[in-house]
Enzyme design. Sequence first.
Site, PDB file in Angstrom:
ATOM      1  N   ASP A 190      15.752   7.112  10.815  1.00 13.42           N
ATOM      2  CA  ASP A 190      17.135   7.613  10.807  1.00 13.42           C
ATOM      3  C   ASP A 190      17.421   8.084  12.227  1.00 13.42           C
ATOM      4  OD1 ASP A 190      17.540   7.231   8.075  1.00 13.42           O
ATOM      5  OD2 ASP A 190      16.741   9.208   7.567  1.00 13.42           O
ATOM      6  N   HIS A 222      -4.019 -11.597  10.753  1.00 17.48           N
ATOM      7  CA  HIS A 222      -5.471 -11.410  10.798  1.00 17.48           C
ATOM      8  C   HIS A 222      -6.228 -12.680  10.396  1.00 17.48           C
ATOM      9  CE1 HIS A 222      -9.039  -8.476   9.891  1.00 17.48           C
ATOM     10  NE2 HIS A 222      -9.316  -9.372  10.808  1.00 17.48           N
ATOM     11  N   TYR A 240      -9.496  -1.017   3.187  1.00 13.64           N
ATOM     12  CA  TYR A 240      -9.004  -0.843   4.556  1.00 13.64           C
ATOM     13  C   TYR A 240      -8.738   0.610   4.922  1.00 13.64           C
ATOM     14  CZ  TYR A 240      -8.186  -5.363   6.790  1.00 13.64           C
ATOM     15  OH  TYR A 240      -8.347  -6.546   7.446  1.00 13.64           O
ATOM     16  N   ASP A 298       0.798  -1.226   0.000  1.00 11.87           N
ATOM     17  CA  ASP A 298       0.000   0.000   0.000  1.00 11.87           C
ATOM     18  C   ASP A 298       0.833   1.280   0.000  1.00 11.87           C
ATOM     19  OD1 ASP A 298      -2.435  -1.254  -0.217  1.00 11.87           O
ATOM     20  OD2 ASP A 298      -2.667  -1.497   1.933  1.00 11.87           O
ATOM     21  N   HIS A 313      -5.074 -13.395   6.384  1.00  9.60           N
ATOM     22  CA  HIS A 313      -4.067 -12.533   5.758  1.00  9.60           C
ATOM     23  C   HIS A 313      -3.227 -11.852   6.831  1.00  9.60           C
ATOM     24  CE1 HIS A 313      -7.628 -10.008   6.497  1.00  9.60           C
ATOM     25  NE2 HIS A 313      -6.754  -9.053   6.765  1.00  9.60           N
ATOM     26  N   VAL A 331      -7.109   2.887   1.917  1.00 10.30           N
ATOM     27  CA  VAL A 331      -6.523   2.271   0.733  1.00 10.30           C
ATOM     28  C   VAL A 331      -7.440   1.114   0.329  1.00 10.30           C
ATOM     29  CG1 VAL A 331      -4.420   1.385  -0.312  1.00 10.30           C
ATOM     30  CG2 VAL A 331      -4.262   2.822   1.710  1.00 10.30           C
ATOM     31  N   ILE A 365       0.330   5.779   0.388  1.00 10.58           N
ATOM     32  CA  ILE A 365      -0.680   5.997   1.435  1.00 10.58           C
ATOM     33  C   ILE A 365      -0.968   7.476   1.658  1.00 10.58           C
ATOM     34  CG2 ILE A 365      -0.727   3.882   2.824  1.00 10.58           C
ATOM     35  CD1 ILE A 365       1.436   5.068   4.575  1.00 10.58           C
TER      36      ILE A 365
END
Length: 660
Positions: free
Chosen positions: A456, A610, A397, A313, A447, A394, A319
């Site tokens: 960083d 899930h 979901y 995604d 899934h 997305v 996203i």
Amino acid sequence: MAISSTQKQDRSTELPPSTHPLDPLNADEIRTTVALLQDAGIAHDKTRFITVTLEEPMKDVLLEWIPDDVLERQAFAVLLDNTDGNTIEALASLTQQKILKHEHIPDVQPAIVLDEFFECEEALKQDKDFQEALRNRGITHFELLMIDPWSVGDYGDEPEQGRRLACALAWTCKEAGENGYAHPVLGLMAWIDLNTMKVIRVEDSGVVPIPGQSGNYAARYFEGKFREAPKPLEIVQPEGPSFSVDGNSVEWLGWSFRIGFNAREGLVLHQIGYSDPAQNSRLRSIIHRVSVSEMVVPYGDPDNNYARRNAFDVGEYGIGLFANSLELGCDCLGLIRYFDAHMATGRGEVMEIRNAVCMHEEDYGILWKHSDWRTGDVEVRRSRRLVVSFIATVGVYEYGFFWYFYLDGTIQLEIKLTGIVSTGALAPGETRKYGTEIAPRLYAPIHQHVFNVRMDMAIDGPNNSVYEVNTRSEPMGPNNPLGNACYAEETLLKNEQDAARNMSLESARHWKIVNPNVTNSLGQPVGYKLVPEVNAFPFSDPQSSVRRRAGFMNHHFWATAYNSRERYAAGDYPNQSDPCVDHGLPDYIKQNRSLENTSLTVWHSLNSHHVVRPEDWPVMPVATIGFHLKPVGFFDRNPAINLPPTSSKGSKNSNDSNCH
Ligand code: NI
């Protein structure tokens, strides 16, 4: 998009001065970049603008930067030429008003943009073979179809090689606007060439009767009786918030950072630091840059209708582009500060998402407490956190990304997963072991949602080292006669290949990032530990296409030497990426660079497993996954011990008869 000559002439004066080198591109800067690309002939009317984002200055440049220093503003663009299918990367100087370089990137497919979704749905609805397959299923109202184009991955299929493709799956509504995911049209898949918008293949593996029970949830369609609403609960901050905002710069009770945003990663936090009152309010850096670098959702059913379902995604769609415009009092409660986002559409126009990022404070129960049973003294301090969040939809979901900052120096990421699960249909009487029946004959395969967060690090300065901490039991014997002994063992992760690690419940494993050059008053190197939480291992085969393309799933923890070009856990171009080569993290660590006392990046993979429940239908209650970054010897003692006692005028005792 045509640019008029007046607009062109005005361009140099159009640009408002950017206040900070890390500010995201504003609307004018996006327009200017698009115009520069068009003027140079690099973009034309068959070009799709996949991303147009700020080219962030290098870390070392930013560390040296002081306000009033003028840094060149640069924009980075990824373009797709629909006439030849070529991907082009271009770098534009907004300061010099020119294209600095542009380059054809061979053998890659950039992310799929929103325009392609709409055009794809239109093309399919007009396709004769697709229409016939629908009629065979008793579907004649094509306007009620919902077509979801999925990225196709790479399974070595001819004639798909080298083409830019999407694979479309269909659902249908009984009436416009209702929840069509209750009614999957199984057995029907269509491949579309996204450069020509031609349907190249319709695959019909047989009719499965469409599940009929309604899955409507929207208030206007809700068919049940609403339960009694809870009584109002209002957040009141009569004296205003404790944060202050200057442009994209935020300060809150010692914390400071900058808000960034782009189409691919969505929210980016820069230059997270803490002004330490124990060190004359010296601003101590913690993280230079943090973002969600990738996520993938592999589905676990081997049937052809489901086996190719997986979505990157971040890298395949972006996203940030799918960020919600957040609503006061619904998404965010209390005294809210919003930040808008500006991005380019596929055709190079400016898309503004109002209120894309939400920031507010939350009471979070108690932070610390002690009752002295000898004196009767009770000391308690309340925990409060600053929440910076955005939510992306997305496809089916919703993913909410919530960063929390706490008064004790803790940073937390909580990802909230909600929305609608990806559905299929069961034949009458069919059961399947790879998923769950969530409504009569409505099926949801097992899934995983695997995220990767890239950090960083800059713990009190640019050069850091990373340790793995495992707790070991001392063998019972003369040194441990009662068998109670255990200790935390720290192992320096010296190079990149040693630093690809998994979680271990057996050793209560965590990872610690330290600055070996700075010590606290106890002589310990200052550090932060990454505390993993609920997680899982991948279940797709190590040789499967999706696992090879998303090798970042293979480990929960990775560390690499800092390189601003190494930004994405599954590589720059995960869409249709080749499963025969390594991408992103498994590729980066082949260099096996040293991680000792150097500028480094830490990556954490979070796998939300899930096994779908009936209770996840029709809209799933929020599930969460995340992690904490906690100071370890960064401070000399509890940094929140100096919080003064507070009281709450708004709190009342509901035992009192006159309290309502
Ligand atoms: Ni899920």
